[in-house]
Design a protein around this motif. Structure first.
Motif, PDB file in Angstrom:
ATOM      1  N   ALA A   1       0.827  -1.206   0.000  1.00 27.33           N
ATOM      2  CA  ALA A   1       0.000   0.000   0.000  1.00 27.33           C
ATOM      3  C   ALA A   1       0.860   1.255   0.000  1.00 27.33           C
ATOM      4  N   ALA A   2       1.970   1.213   0.744  1.00 29.47           N
ATOM      5  CA  ALA A   2       2.856   2.382   0.802  1.00 29.47           C
ATOM      6  C   ALA A   2       3.495   2.656  -0.557  1.00 29.47           C
ATOM      7  N   VAL A   3       3.901   1.599  -1.255  1.00 27.90           N
ATOM      8  CA  VAL A   3       4.506   1.771  -2.578  1.00 27.90           C
ATOM      9  C   VAL A   3       3.486   2.338  -3.559  1.00 27.90           C
TER      10      VAL A   3
ATOM     11  N   ARG B   1       1.286   6.905  -6.691  1.00 31.98           N
ATOM     12  CA  ARG B   1       0.088   7.722  -6.935  1.00 31.98           C
ATOM     13  C   ARG B   1       0.385   9.192  -6.657  1.00 31.98           C
ATOM     14  N   MET B   2       1.129   9.483  -5.611  1.00 33.17           N
ATOM     15  CA  MET B   2       1.448  10.880  -5.284  1.00 33.17           C
ATOM     16  C   MET B   2       2.340  11.495  -6.351  1.00 33.17           C
TER      17      MET B   2
ATOM     18  N   ASP C   1       6.523   7.662   4.088  1.00 30.34           N
ATOM     19  CA  ASP C   1       7.087   7.404   5.402  1.00 30.34           C
ATOM     20  C   ASP C   1       6.272   8.067   6.485  1.00 30.34           C
ATOM     21  N   ALA C   2       5.822   9.305   6.189  1.00 23.58           N
ATOM     22  CA  ALA C   2       5.053  10.022   7.196  1.00 23.58           C
ATOM     23  C   ALA C   2       3.755   9.306   7.505  1.00 23.58           C
ATOM     24  N   SER C   3       3.111   8.761   6.442  1.00 21.42           N
ATOM     25  CA  SER C   3       1.848   8.075   6.659  1.00 21.42           C
ATOM     26  C   SER C   3       2.025   6.768   7.398  1.00 21.42           C
ATOM     27  N   SER C   4       3.229   6.154   7.293  1.00 17.73           N
ATOM     28  CA  SER C   4       3.453   4.878   7.969  1.00 17.73           C
ATOM     29  C   SER C   4       4.249   5.037   9.247  1.00 17.73           C
ATOM     30  N   GLY C   5       4.614   6.290   9.573  1.00 12.72           N
ATOM     31  CA  GLY C   5       5.316   6.535  10.823  1.00 12.72           C
ATOM     32  C   GLY C   5       6.786   6.168  10.779  1.00 12.72           C
TER      33      GLY C   5
END
Length: 297
Positions: A255-257, A262-263, A279-283
């Protein structure tokens, strides 16, 4: 500078030139922008002894391979059947150099489809490579557990050569070390077949740990034994691979990839900026300082 270790001014200039040579194709594809962090150019130059022309040829080959193969789009659902026995997995614990550890257990082989096996290994390499970059070490370690190795679970020589070709051509300077634990005499046949195709630098990274008084010192010099299972002379209580936990880890990574790509599609920008958002979204965000390489393009 967003580099994992110091390089000379001359080497930095070569990295800038390499980035400039490939930026047209890289900028057209968000997935390539995500792949091409600053250290990528250094890796390809090192793999070709800082020869710009040879590094450029090698990198172009990888960029085309990634557009064709699309390794960043492989997700857990596609490889779960290959993964379910724990024959290959990325350990939750790094080695003593901070490198992610890819554990391989041929005895847990559960399939015969060469294409699916190679796709699964690429999936694992992609995950380990991202971890290596996140931890700013750039390399991974392979730990091959040969206990229970037999002719029934040994990979086909053709598969081994395909894997070797993929690793050397498209994941250069990713292997920090490969530790072969208790490799039996049977493995020597595979080793003799693939050894001529392994470059000299990679050969030096391969170590064989045999039974005897040096086994524990050999393992403890490379790994924290509390993070190694008892079947390989470690002190970890239980099994490192638990399918449910591993599935969750991989799905979060997938999901992070996808979110990073997408961004980049929506907002443009560099791989580092997309990675920062992910990274920010996953901490797991780590602060980075500006790089001259980021100014190219």
């Amino acid at each position: 500078m967003d580099l994992f270790e110091p390089i000379s001014d001359e080497q930095l200039d070569l990295a800038l030139q390499l980035k400039g040579l490939v930026q047209d194709v890289v900028q057209k594809h968000p997935e390539l922008r995500l792949f091409c962090n600053d250290w990528t150019y250094v890796r390809y130059l090192r793999a070709r002894s800082w020869d710009l022309s040879r590094a450029h040829k090698m990198m172009v080959g990888t960029l085309h391979w990634r557009l064709e193969t699309r390794p960043q789009e492989i997700v857990w659902a596609q490889v779960e059947q290959e993964a379910e026995t724990g024959k290959t997995f990325v350990s939750p614990y790094p080695d003593k150099e901070g490198r992610p550890v890819v554990v391989m257990r041929p005895r847990n082989q559960n399939t015969r489809d060469e294409k699916e096996q190679v796709m699964f290994l690429i999936y694992c390499l992609e995950h380990a490579s991202r971890l290596a970059d996140e931890q700013r070490v750039g390399k991974m370690t392979w730990l091959l557990d040969f206990v229970g190795y037999s002719i029934r679970n040994a990979p086909a020589v053709r598969t081994s050569l395909t894997v070797l070709n993929t690793l050397q051509n498209h994941y250069p300077e990713r292997l920090g070390q490969a530790v072969c634990y208790h490799a039996p005499s049977l493995f020597s046949m595979t080793w003799k077949a693939v050894c001529p195709f392994i470059d000299a630098v990679t050969k030096k990274k391969i170590a064989f740990v045999v039974k005897g008084p040096q086994e524990e010192p050999e393992m403890s010099s490379r790994f924290h034994l509390e993070h190694v299972e008892s079947c390989m002379g470690g002190r970890y209580p239980g099994l490192l691979f638990q399918l449910d936990d591993y599935r969750q880890r991989m799905q979060v990574e997938d999901a992070a990839v996808a979110n990073s790509i997408r961004m980049l599609q929506v907002h443009g920008g560099s791989a580092s900026s997309a990675s920062d958002h992910s990274d920010a979204s996953s901490g797991t965000h780590c602060g980075r300082s500006p790089s001259p390489l980021a100014m190219v393009g």
